[in-house]
Motif scaffolding. Structure first.
Motif, PDB file in Angstrom:
ATOM      1  N   GLN A   4       1.008  -1.100  -0.092  1.00  0.00           N
ATOM      2  CA  GLN A   4      -0.284  -0.059  -0.698  1.00  0.00           C
ATOM      3  C   GLN A   4       1.003   1.425   0.065  1.00  0.00           C
ATOM      4  N   THR A   5       1.802   0.962   0.852  1.00  0.00           N
ATOM      5  CA  THR A   5       2.774   2.402   0.521  1.00  0.00           C
ATOM      6  C   THR A   5       3.144   2.561  -0.588  1.00  0.00           C
ATOM      7  N   VAL A   6       3.923   1.742  -0.892  1.00  0.00           N
ATOM      8  CA  VAL A   6       4.351   1.539  -2.526  1.00  0.00           C
ATOM      9  C   VAL A   6       3.441   2.211  -3.154  1.00  0.00           C
ATOM     10  N   PHE A   7       2.119   1.801  -3.748  1.00  0.00           N
ATOM     11  CA  PHE A   7       1.591   2.623  -4.186  1.00  0.00           C
ATOM     12  C   PHE A   7       1.357   4.087  -4.763  1.00  0.00           C
ATOM     13  N   LEU A   8       0.995   4.688  -2.763  1.00  0.00           N
ATOM     14  CA  LEU A   8       0.987   5.630  -2.699  1.00  0.00           C
ATOM     15  C   LEU A   8       1.717   6.770  -2.558  1.00  0.00           C
ATOM     16  N   ILE A   9       3.132   6.010  -2.961  1.00  0.00           N
ATOM     17  CA  ILE A   9       4.429   6.805  -3.294  1.00  0.00           C
ATOM     18  C   ILE A   9       4.605   6.827  -4.561  1.00  0.00           C
ATOM     19  N   GLU A  10       3.994   5.618  -5.305  1.00  0.00           N
ATOM     20  CA  GLU A  10       4.237   5.654  -7.203  1.00  0.00           C
ATOM     21  C   GLU A  10       3.134   7.428  -7.773  1.00  0.00           C
ATOM     22  N   TYR A  11       2.566   6.927  -6.667  1.00  0.00           N
ATOM     23  CA  TYR A  11       0.972   7.942  -7.812  1.00  0.00           C
ATOM     24  C   TYR A  11       1.331   9.133  -6.770  1.00  0.00           C
TER      25      TYR A  11
END
Length: 314
Positions: free
Chosen positions: A94-101
């Protein structure tokens, strides 16, 4: 109680002098103790070597054991041996996706609202630039909200280094590259590339915006379908049906590609084409992998006529 020896597949940097070790799992036998129990026991001895960092194989084999695999099913008897591999520092998906977007949500406003910093002068934004700006922001706000409230992840973490690789696509290609190209004077209201052309025609622009809105809503709808297949806190996998899933295994990827195709057509920007090509390649690879996994997991129960991502093609 059952005991098992744990050796290392390679040097484990967080506990270089600790292996091999013998861990004991109280109140369980080889028939009931699982790989997850072994992970917890090792983490109890070496807290810095938390369970998400650990991956196990049977000595002499390469296949990684699932957490729910019992020692008996893995062929490990009392006093047997497992091999642990350090997966390195982990970060939550979830943290990865938040950082990506979040990258494009920062880069696009900066370049759009402060053109003198990036182009050395002001830019009178065209309708095309205004619409693309809004579309990009809405897309990535949607993705952030889906990450927080819709997506359920079958894997809790991934290696930390992966966040840099994954973010390149969005931060650099879809962020800096796309924004710098589309909001430049080339696409401004006074540019000959825009003035008096179809790219300044509201009918042309709104026609493509309608297709983009369909793609975004459809992408969201497929994500909701996937969420509803998996009860909270589980790793349950079921065959998805409806709203594109009857034709392909990953309609969410197909709708994502359609949305970025619209922006590529509207702008005809080199940066949008590069971003689209990269997106198509990545998502086709992901879709083919998921398609194979579906067929392997569900066997003959999986619909034979489905393609991976593009109906009747791939």
């Amino acid at each position: 109680m059952v005991s098992v020896t744990v050796s290392q597949a390679r040097r484990v940097p967080v506990v270089p002098k600790g292996f091999p070790i013998t861990v004991e799992i109280p109140d369980k036998t080889a028939e009931s103790a699982t790989v997850a129990d072994v992970k917890a026991a090792v983490a109890a001895k070496f807290p810095i070597f938390y369970v998400e960092r650990q991956a196990y194989t049977v000595k002499g084999e390469k296949k990684t054991l699932a957490d729910e695999t019992t020692l008996n099913a893995a062929g490990i008897a009392e006093g047997g041996e497992l091999v642990v591999k350090d997966l390195g520092p982990q970060i939550g998906w979830q943290t990865v996706f938040l950082i990506e977007y979040v990258g494009p949500l920062i880069v696009h406003p900066l370049i759009y609202h402060f053109p003198s910093v990036f182009y050395g002068g002001s830019v009178q934004h065209s309708l095309l630039q205004k619409y693309v700006y809004i579309m990009v922001l809405l897309h990535f706000v949607k993705r952030e909200l889906e990450t927080l409230f819709v997506h359920r992840f079958s894997h809790g973490t991934m290696p930390l280094y992966g966040v840099f690789r994954n973010s390149f696509h969005y931060h650099v290609l879809g962020g800096l590259g796309l924004a710098y190209s589309v909001y430049s004077p080339t696409f401004s209201a006074t540019s000959p590339y825009i003035r008096g052309t179809i790219r300044n025609n509201p009918t042309f622009l709104w026609s493509w915006i309608a297709i983009w809105a369909f793609a975004e809503i459809s992408n969201w709808r497929t994500h909701v379908i996937l969420r509803n297949l998996r009860p909270a806190g589980t790793k349950v996998r079921k065959i998805p049906y409806g709203y594109g899933f009857d034709l392909v295994s990953c309609p969410n990827y197909a709708f994502e590609i359609l949305g970025w195709t619209v922006i590529s057509v509207m702008t005809n920007s080199y940066a949008s084409h590069v971003f689209l090509i990269a997106a198509v390649y990545i998502e086709v690879v992901w879709a083919l992998k998921k398609h194979r996994n579906y067929k392997k997991e569900f066997g003959t129960a999986y619909p034979k006529g489905r393609k991976a991502i593009f109906p009747f093609i791939i």
